[in-house]
Design a protein around this motif. Sequence first.
Motif, mmCIF file in Angstrom:
data_model
loop_
_atom_site.group_PDB
_atom_site.id
_atom_site.type_symbol
_atom_site.label_atom_id
_atom_site.label_comp_id
_atom_site.label_asym_id
_atom_site.label_seq_id
_atom_site.Cartn_x
_atom_site.Cartn_y
_atom_site.Cartn_z
ATOM 1 N N GLY A 32 0.807 -1.207 0.000
ATOM 2 C CA GLY A 32 0.000 0.000 0.000
ATOM 3 C C GLY A 32 0.834 1.248 0.000
ATOM 4 O O GLY A 32 2.069 1.202 -0.039
ATOM 5 N N MET A 33 0.140 2.369 0.032
ATOM 6 C CA MET A 33 0.774 3.675 -0.011
ATOM 7 C C MET A 33 -0.112 4.684 0.711
ATOM 8 O O MET A 33 -1.231 4.365 1.108
ATOM 9 C CB MET A 33 0.977 4.114 -1.466
ATOM 10 C CG MET A 33 -0.330 4.267 -2.225
ATOM 11 S SD MET A 33 -0.135 4.795 -3.939
ATOM 12 C CE MET A 33 0.255 6.519 -3.719
ATOM 13 N N ILE A 34 0.401 5.889 0.856
ATOM 14 C CA ILE A 34 -0.374 6.998 1.396
ATOM 15 C C ILE A 34 -0.849 7.831 0.213
ATOM 16 O O ILE A 34 -0.068 8.125 -0.692
ATOM 17 C CB ILE A 34 0.491 7.875 2.333
ATOM 18 C CG1 ILE A 34 0.952 7.069 3.540
ATOM 19 C CG2 ILE A 34 -0.252 9.134 2.753
ATOM 20 C CD1 ILE A 34 -0.148 6.606 4.459
ATOM 21 N N GLN A 56 3.165 4.082 -9.786
ATOM 22 C CA GLN A 56 3.116 3.470 -8.460
ATOM 23 C C GLN A 56 2.852 1.967 -8.534
ATOM 24 O O GLN A 56 2.025 1.501 -9.329
ATOM 25 C CB GLN A 56 2.031 4.121 -7.591
ATOM 26 C CG GLN A 56 2.320 5.539 -7.194
ATOM 27 C CD GLN A 56 3.436 5.622 -6.170
ATOM 28 O OE1 GLN A 56 3.730 4.678 -5.449
ATOM 29 N NE2 GLN A 56 4.067 6.777 -6.101
ATOM 30 N N ASN A 57 3.525 1.220 -7.679
ATOM 31 C CA ASN A 57 3.290 -0.214 -7.549
ATOM 32 C C ASN A 57 1.845 -0.483 -7.131
ATOM 33 O O ASN A 57 1.223 -1.434 -7.588
ATOM 34 C CB ASN A 57 4.284 -0.798 -6.532
ATOM 35 C CG ASN A 57 4.237 -2.307 -6.475
ATOM 36 O OD1 ASN A 57 4.150 -2.972 -7.486
ATOM 37 N ND2 ASN A 57 4.296 -2.839 -5.273
ATOM 38 N N GLN A 87 8.524 4.816 1.266
ATOM 39 C CA GLN A 87 9.197 3.594 0.825
ATOM 40 C C GLN A 87 8.484 3.015 -0.403
ATOM 41 O O GLN A 87 7.308 3.277 -0.621
ATOM 42 C CB GLN A 87 9.207 2.547 1.946
ATOM 43 C CG GLN A 87 9.883 3.001 3.219
ATOM 44 C CD GLN A 87 11.381 3.164 3.050
ATOM 45 O OE1 GLN A 87 12.020 2.439 2.317
ATOM 46 N NE2 GLN A 87 11.940 4.136 3.739
ATOM 47 N N HIS A 88 9.197 2.205 -1.159
ATOM 48 C CA HIS A 88 8.619 1.559 -2.334
ATOM 49 C C HIS A 88 8.316 0.101 -2.020
ATOM 50 O O HIS A 88 9.201 -0.649 -1.619
ATOM 51 C CB HIS A 88 9.564 1.668 -3.529
ATOM 52 C CG HIS A 88 9.762 3.076 -3.973
ATOM 53 N ND1 HIS A 88 8.835 3.739 -4.745
ATOM 54 C CD2 HIS A 88 10.756 3.969 -3.733
ATOM 55 C CE1 HIS A 88 9.255 4.966 -4.967
ATOM 56 N NE2 HIS A 88 10.407 5.140 -4.358
ATOM 57 N N GLY A 89 7.061 -0.281 -2.191
ATOM 58 C CA GLY A 89 6.602 -1.623 -1.837
ATOM 59 C C GLY A 89 7.214 -2.741 -2.642
ATOM 60 O O GLY A 89 7.202 -3.889 -2.215
ATOM 61 N N LYS A 91 10.293 -2.879 -3.085
ATOM 62 C CA LYS A 91 11.626 -3.028 -2.496
ATOM 63 C C LYS A 91 11.575 -3.333 -0.998
ATOM 64 O O LYS A 91 12.495 -3.929 -0.455
ATOM 65 C CB LYS A 91 12.438 -1.751 -2.718
ATOM 66 C CG LYS A 91 12.692 -1.461 -4.190
ATOM 67 C CD LYS A 91 13.516 -0.200 -4.351
ATOM 68 C CE LYS A 91 13.855 0.011 -5.800
ATOM 69 N NZ LYS A 91 13.001 0.895 -6.512
ATOM 70 N N VAL A 92 10.499 -2.908 -0.323
ATOM 71 C CA VAL A 92 10.384 -3.037 1.138
ATOM 72 C C VAL A 92 9.010 -3.611 1.482
ATOM 73 O O VAL A 92 8.011 -3.231 0.882
ATOM 74 C CB VAL A 92 10.529 -1.643 1.804
ATOM 75 C CG1 VAL A 92 10.241 -1.705 3.289
ATOM 76 C CG2 VAL A 92 11.894 -1.049 1.550
ATOM 77 N N ASP A 93 8.967 -4.514 2.444
ATOM 78 C CA ASP A 93 7.694 -4.987 2.966
ATOM 79 C C ASP A 93 7.222 -3.950 3.983
ATOM 80 O O ASP A 93 7.670 -3.933 5.135
ATOM 81 C CB ASP A 93 7.850 -6.370 3.612
ATOM 82 C CG ASP A 93 6.536 -6.946 4.103
ATOM 83 O OD1 ASP A 93 5.575 -6.177 4.356
ATOM 84 O OD2 ASP A 93 6.470 -8.185 4.252
ATOM 85 N N LYS A 94 6.342 -3.060 3.549
ATOM 86 C CA LYS A 94 5.903 -1.940 4.386
ATOM 87 C C LYS A 94 5.162 -2.409 5.635
ATOM 88 O O LYS A 94 5.259 -1.777 6.687
ATOM 89 C CB LYS A 94 5.022 -0.997 3.574
ATOM 90 C CG LYS A 94 5.755 -0.332 2.428
ATOM 91 C CD LYS A 94 4.798 0.562 1.653
ATOM 92 C CE LYS A 94 5.443 1.114 0.414
ATOM 93 N NZ LYS A 94 4.537 2.051 -0.283
#
Length: 168
Positions: A32-34, A56-57, A87-89, A91-94
Amino acid sequence: MKKIDTATSFSKYTPYNFAFILSCDKNAKPNGMIAAWQMKTSHEPPMMVVSIHNKQNTKRLIQQSKEFVVAVPDKKLLSAVSIFGEQHGDKVDKFKESKVKTRKAKHLKTPLLSDATLNYECKVVKSIKTGDHTIFVGEVLAAYHNDGQKILLCYGKNKNGKRIFKEL
């Protein structure tokens, strides 16, 4: 009144509400994202829209899964806001990084955020490409509220460039 460029005008358009926009991949791994570009758009049937940048992913995941969750935060989720917002999902498990608590959704594979003030389970009914963003229209299949919690708003940035948050 003086004319200013659009980017400057958008930065002055505060306060604004923002939310976690969540979806999942084909293996039901959430991401997800904001996003500040989300809103209610219909009472009957209940619908919400989110506007996601085409790079966006999260946009790709919503297109694949045909679902998303809008989770409106309160201050308990403030530390997760920067992780989901910066952060970019791919690349990172948010979820792991932020340690946010989730719970199973009733109708979707995408989880809800346990500590969010509001969660909306949305099934995509339409998408519209609008320049560098795609708008996803989602029918709200279920909504959840944590009583007593407030909604976190962003009031722009201070002189040092740090975002200012307040609860409403």
